[in-house]
Scaffold this motif. Structure first.
Motif, PDB file in Angstrom:
ATOM      1  N   LEU A 171       0.817  -1.214   0.000  1.00 55.31           N
ATOM      2  CA  LEU A 171       0.000   0.000   0.000  1.00 55.31           C
ATOM      3  C   LEU A 171       0.855   1.270   0.000  1.00 55.31           C
ATOM      4  O   LEU A 171       0.447   2.302  -0.501  1.00 55.31           O
ATOM      5  N   ARG A 172       2.069   1.190   0.581  1.00 56.87           N
ATOM      6  CA  ARG A 172       2.861   2.397   0.809  1.00 56.87           C
ATOM      7  C   ARG A 172       3.925   2.680  -0.252  1.00 56.87           C
ATOM      8  O   ARG A 172       4.398   3.806  -0.381  1.00 56.87           O
ATOM      9  N   HIS A 173       4.313   1.645  -1.018  1.00 54.25           N
ATOM     10  CA  HIS A 173       5.540   1.809  -1.807  1.00 54.25           C
ATOM     11  C   HIS A 173       5.466   2.906  -2.870  1.00 54.25           C
ATOM     12  O   HIS A 173       6.451   3.571  -3.146  1.00 54.25           O
ATOM     13  N   SER A 205      13.495   0.760  18.458  1.00 55.93           N
ATOM     14  CA  SER A 205      13.189   0.579  17.038  1.00 55.93           C
ATOM     15  C   SER A 205      14.420   0.660  16.136  1.00 55.93           C
ATOM     16  O   SER A 205      14.332   0.305  14.967  1.00 55.93           O
ATOM     17  N   THR A 206      15.549   1.137  16.653  1.00 56.56           N
ATOM     18  CA  THR A 206      16.729   1.281  15.771  1.00 56.56           C
ATOM     19  C   THR A 206      17.882   0.409  16.285  1.00 56.56           C
ATOM     20  O   THR A 206      18.011  -0.744  15.902  1.00 56.56           O
ATOM     21  N   SER A 207      18.692   0.967  17.215  1.00 58.99           N
ATOM     22  CA  SER A 207      19.814   0.175  17.749  1.00 58.99           C
ATOM     23  C   SER A 207      19.292  -1.105  18.397  1.00 58.99           C
ATOM     24  O   SER A 207      19.879  -2.189  18.216  1.00 58.99           O
ATOM     25  N   HIS A 217      13.719  12.225  14.727  1.00 58.98           N
ATOM     26  CA  HIS A 217      12.788  11.211  14.206  1.00 58.98           C
ATOM     27  C   HIS A 217      11.899  10.791  15.379  1.00 58.98           C
ATOM     28  O   HIS A 217      12.399  10.550  16.477  1.00 58.98           O
ATOM     29  N   GLY A 218      10.601  10.679  15.148  1.00 58.63           N
ATOM     30  CA  GLY A 218       9.691  10.283  16.221  1.00 58.63           C
ATOM     31  C   GLY A 218       9.643   8.777  16.431  1.00 58.63           C
ATOM     32  O   GLY A 218      10.216   8.000  15.639  1.00 58.63           O
ATOM     33  N   VAL A 219       8.999   8.372  17.522  1.00 58.48           N
ATOM     34  CA  VAL A 219       8.613   6.961  17.740  1.00 58.48           C
ATOM     35  C   VAL A 219       7.208   7.001  18.358  1.00 58.48           C
ATOM     36  O   VAL A 219       6.813   8.021  18.935  1.00 58.48           O
ATOM     37  N   PRO A 220       6.447   5.910  18.250  1.00 62.79           N
ATOM     38  CA  PRO A 220       5.141   5.906  18.907  1.00 62.79           C
ATOM     39  C   PRO A 220       5.294   6.130  20.423  1.00 62.79           C
ATOM     40  O   PRO A 220       6.259   5.639  21.023  1.00 62.79           O
ATOM     41  N   VAL A 221       4.334   6.858  21.013  1.00 61.02           N
ATOM     42  CA  VAL A 221       4.367   7.164  22.449  1.00 61.02           C
ATOM     43  C   VAL A 221       4.456   5.877  23.280  1.00 61.02           C
ATOM     44  O   VAL A 221       5.138   5.825  24.308  1.00 61.02           O
TER      45      VAL A 221
HETATM   46  C1  LIG Z   1      16.807   7.423  14.906  1.00 64.68           C
HETATM   47  C2  LIG Z   1      16.239   7.329  13.781  1.00 64.68           C
HETATM   48  C3  LIG Z   1      15.043   6.542  13.464  1.00 64.68           C
HETATM   49  C4  LIG Z   1      14.007   6.076  14.295  1.00 64.68           C
HETATM   50  C5  LIG Z   1      13.851   6.232  15.784  1.00 64.68           C
HETATM   51  C6  LIG Z   1      13.089   5.385  13.444  1.00 64.68           C
HETATM   52  C7  LIG Z   1      11.903   4.786  13.852  1.00 64.68           C
HETATM   53  C8  LIG Z   1      10.903   4.361  12.984  1.00 64.68           C
HETATM   54  N1  LIG Z   1      10.875   4.455  11.606  1.00 64.68           N
HETATM   55  C9  LIG Z   1       9.701   3.947  11.091  1.00 64.68           C
HETATM   56  C10 LIG Z   1       9.319   3.852   9.746  1.00 64.68           C
HETATM   57  C11 LIG Z   1      10.102   4.195   8.618  1.00 64.68           C
HETATM   58  N2  LIG Z   1      11.373   4.671   8.640  1.00 64.68           N
HETATM   59  C12 LIG Z   1      11.804   4.869   7.343  1.00 64.68           C
HETATM   60  C13 LIG Z   1      13.018   5.364   6.943  1.00 64.68           C
HETATM   61  C14 LIG Z   1      14.017   5.763   7.809  1.00 64.68           C
HETATM   62  N3  LIG Z   1      13.989   5.762   9.199  1.00 64.68           N
HETATM   63  C15 LIG Z   1      15.176   6.253   9.686  1.00 64.68           C
HETATM   64  C16 LIG Z   1      15.542   6.446  11.007  1.00 64.68           C
HETATM   65  C17 LIG Z   1      14.746   6.134  12.116  1.00 64.68           C
HETATM   66  N4  LIG Z   1      13.577   5.439  12.161  1.00 64.68           N
HETATM   67  C18 LIG Z   1      15.988   6.563   8.535  1.00 64.68           C
HETATM   68  C19 LIG Z   1      17.372   7.098   8.602  1.00 64.68           C
HETATM   69  C20 LIG Z   1      15.267   6.266   7.376  1.00 64.68           C
HETATM   70  C21 LIG Z   1      15.650   6.544   5.929  1.00 64.68           C
HETATM   71  C22 LIG Z   1      16.523   5.588   5.230  1.00 64.68           C
HETATM   72  C23 LIG Z   1      16.801   6.107   3.839  1.00 64.68           C
HETATM   73  O1  LIG Z   1      16.294   5.499   2.906  1.00 64.68           O
HETATM   74  O2  LIG Z   1      17.478   7.128   3.661  1.00 64.68           O
HETATM   75  C24 LIG Z   1      10.783   4.456   6.450  1.00 64.68           C
HETATM   76  C25 LIG Z   1      10.898   4.420   4.930  1.00 64.68           C
HETATM   77  C26 LIG Z   1      10.753   5.731   4.266  1.00 64.68           C
HETATM   78  C27 LIG Z   1       9.322   6.023   4.045  1.00 64.68           C
HETATM   79  O3  LIG Z   1       8.628   5.248   3.388  1.00 64.68           O
HETATM   80  O4  LIG Z   1       8.847   7.050   4.571  1.00 64.68           O
HETATM   81  C28 LIG Z   1       9.702   4.048   7.226  1.00 64.68           C
HETATM   82  C29 LIG Z   1       8.389   3.548   6.729  1.00 64.68           C
HETATM   83  C30 LIG Z   1       8.955   3.508  12.228  1.00 64.68           C
HETATM   84  C31 LIG Z   1       7.562   2.888  12.117  1.00 64.68           C
HETATM   85  C32 LIG Z   1       9.701   3.759  13.385  1.00 64.68           C
HETATM   86  C33 LIG Z   1       9.401   3.492  14.812  1.00 64.68           C
HETATM   87  C34 LIG Z   1       8.577   2.620  15.264  1.00 64.68           C
END
Ligand SMILES: C=CC1=C(C)c2cc3[nH]c(cc4nc(cc5[nH]c(cc1n2)c(C)c5CCC(=O)O)C(CCC(=O)O)=C4C)c(C)c3C=C
Ligand SMILES: [Fe+2]
Length: 387
Positions: free
Chosen positions: A52-54, A132-134, A196-200
Motif C-alpha cells: 500500500l505504501r511503496h 526501534s533502531t539500535s 525522528h519520532g517513535v510511537p508514544v
Molecule cells: C533514529 C532514527 C530513526 C528512528 C527512531 C526510526 C523509527 C521508525 N521508523 C519507522 C518507519 C520508517 N522509517 C523509514 C526510513 C528511515 N527511518 C530512519 C531512522 C529512524 N527510524 C531513517 C534514517 C530512514 C531513511 C533511510 C533512507 O532510505 O534514507 C521508512 C521508509 C521511508 C518512508 O517510506 O517514509 C519508514 C516507513 C517507524 C515505524 C519507526 C518506529 C517505530
C-alpha cells in the motif's frame, strides 16, 4: 587479544527505485517496528503495508534522485573511521551491517567470521538508543549468534548510545554556528531541533529511553553551542494511525510562524547521515509548510556525514571500548526481555483491559483478513501456508 573489528550498525536504504518495496517489506517485517500480538501476522501485514505504501515512498525517493544515499555515506564513514583508527596506531577492521538493506547485518557477520575477528566492538550509527533502531539491530545480532554460535566472536562489547560524546557535540555545535552566521541577524534565528519520532507507547509502555536521550542530547548541544538563540524540539516522520511523540514537527513550525518567527534553522538530531528524511522531508515538505506559514528564511544544518571532529571522536570511542571491560548484548538487552509490553501479556481473568484488548485484536484480525483477501485475491490462510 587477537584481531579486533568494529561493526557499524545502520538502517540501510533502497539504492534504486525498484528496491523501495522490498526495503519497506523488510522494515515492516521487524517486530521492533510494528509490535503485533502474534508473530505469524508480521509477514502478511508487512506485505500489505509495503504494497500500500511503496508508491508514495517511491515518489519521495524520486525527489532525491531515485534512491537513498545512506549506503555510500556509511561506506565513507567506515573508511574515515578506519583511517582515524590507523592514525592512532590501531589495526582495526571496520564492517557495516544494515538492518533492512544491503549490506545486511548477516553479511557483515559472515565477513567478520571469515576474517577471524576475535574482539568485536558494536557501534550503532544512531547517537541515541531506541528499541526501534539500535535495539532492533542488537536483537538481530543476538538471534544470529543464538542460531549459529560458531559465528560469534570470542568477545564483543556494545556501545548502546553516544550522544553525550564531546566530539559529537562540538561537531554539531560547529555546524549549527556556521549556519547561524549565514543569517543576517544570527541571534534572531530560532533553532529548531527535529528528531525522528517513535510511537508514544514505545516510551510510556516499553520503557524506550529514546525521548529522554533526545531531550538530553538537545540540552547538551545547546550548552556546547553557547549562543543566545531560542530553540524548540519536535518530532518528525511519523507513520500510521497511533500517537507518536509530540510536538509534531509540522505543527511546531506552524506555531512558530504564527508567533512571528521569520528565521528558522532546522537541526536534524537523531541521525548522522543525510537521508530521505533530511533531503526530502525537511528540505522539501517542511520547507513548503514553513514558507506557506510565513517563515521567510528556512535553513537546515547539514548532517555530520564524515565531519572530521565527529569521526575522530568515534575513533576515540572505539579505542576506549577496546580497553574497557566488555558490555555484552545480553547485559544491554536484559531489561527489555523481562518487560511485558502488551496488556494481554499481563493477563488477568475477568472483564479487564486485557480482555478488551483481546476482543479488539480479534476483531482487527478478522478485518485484516478481509482486507488482504480484497487486495490480493488470496485469503489469510493462503499467507500462513495453510492453503
Ligand atoms: C533514529 C532514527 C530513526 C528512528 C527512531 C526510526 C523509527 C521508525 N521508523 C519507522 C518507519 C520508517 N522509517 C523509514 C526510513 C528511515 N527511518 C530512519 C531512522 C529512524 N527510524 C531513517 C534514517 C530512514 C531513511 C533511510 C533512507 O532510505 O534514507 C521508512 C521508509 C521511508 C518512508 O517510506 O517514509 C519508514 C516507513 C517507524 C515505524 C519507526 C518506529 C517505530
Ligand atoms: Fe524510520
Amino acid at each position: 587479544m587477537g584481531r579486533v573489528g568494529v561493526l557499524l550498525l545502520n538502517l540501510g536504504g533502497p539504492e534504486q527505485i525498484e528496491d523501495v518495496r522490498p526495503f519497506l517489506y523488510n522494515l515492516f517485517s521487524d517486530p521492533e517496528i510494528i509490535r503485533l500480538p502474534f508473530s505469524w501476522m508480521q509477514k502478511p501485514l508487512a506485505w500489505l503495508i509495503s504494497s500500500l505504501r511503496h508508491k508514495k515512498s517511491q515518489a519521495n525517493y524520486m525527489e532525491i534522485g531515485g534512491g537513498s544515499p545512506l549506503r555510500g555515506i556509511t561506506e565513507e564513514q567506515a573508511i574515515a573511521l578506519h583511517k582515524s583508527l590507523q592514525d592512532k596506531g590501531q589495526d582495526v577492521q571496520v564492517y557495516i551491517g544494515m538492518r533492512y538493506w544491503h549490506p545486511f547485518t548477516e553479511e557483515a557477520i559472515a565477513r567478520i567470521k571469515r576474517d577471524g575477528v576475535e574482539q568485536l566492538v558494536i557501534l550503532p550509527l544512531y547517537p541515541q538508543f531506541s528499541i526501534s533502531t539500535s535495539g532492533s539491530s542488537f536483537r538481530l545480532l543476538e538471534q544470529i549468534w543464538t542460531d549459529n554460535p560458531s559465528l560469534a566472536p570470542q568477545e564483543h562489547t556494545v556501545i548502546p548510545s553516544w550522544y553525550q560524546r564531546p566530539g559529537y557535540l562540538q561537531a554539531m555545535a560547529q555546524l549549527i554556528a556556521r549556519e547561524l552566521d549565514g543569517f543576517e541577524n544570527p541571534d534572531q534565528v530560532h533553532i529548531f531541533f527535529s528528531a525522528h519520532g517513535v510511537p508514544v507507547s514505545y516510551v510510556e509502555e516499553a520503557g524506550d529511553p529514546y525521548q529522554h536521550e533526545i531531550e538530553e542530547c538537545t540540552r547538551l548541544i545547546v550548552q556546547t553551542l553557547n549562543r543566545p538563540n531560542r530553540h524548540t524540539l519536535a518530532y518528525q516522520s511519523r507513520v500510521g494511525p497511533v500517537e507518536w511523540l509530540k510536538p509534531y514537527t509540522e505543527d511546531a513550525i506552524t506555531e512558530l510562524a504564527a508567533e512571528g518567527i521569520n528565521d528558522l534553522l532546522v537541526v536534524p538530531i537523531s541521525f548522522v547521515s543525510e537521508h530521505i528524511e533530511t533531503l526530502q522531508e525537511i528540505d522539501m515538505e517542511y520547507r513548503e509548510i514553513a514558507e506557506e506559514a510565513g517563515i521567510e528564511n528556512f535553513h537546515r544544518v547539514p548532517a555530520l556525514n564524515t565531519h572530521p571532529v565527529f569521526i575522530e571522536d568515534l575513533a576515540n570511542l572505539v579505542v576506549e571500548a577496546i580497553d574497557a571491560p566488555p558490555l555484552t548484548l545480553d547485559q544491554v538487552m536484559r531489561p527489555q526481555k523481562n518487560f511485558k509490553m502488551y496488556p494481554q501479556e499481563r493477563w488477568e481473568w475477568g472483564m479487564t483491559t486485557a480482555a478488551e484488548v483481546w476482543n479488539g485484536r480479534l476483531a482487527m484480525l478478522g478485518f485484516m483478513g478481509l482486507l488482504i483477501e480484497l487486495i490480493s485475491g488470496h485469503g489469510p490462510l493462503h499467507f500462513i501456508g495453510l492453503l
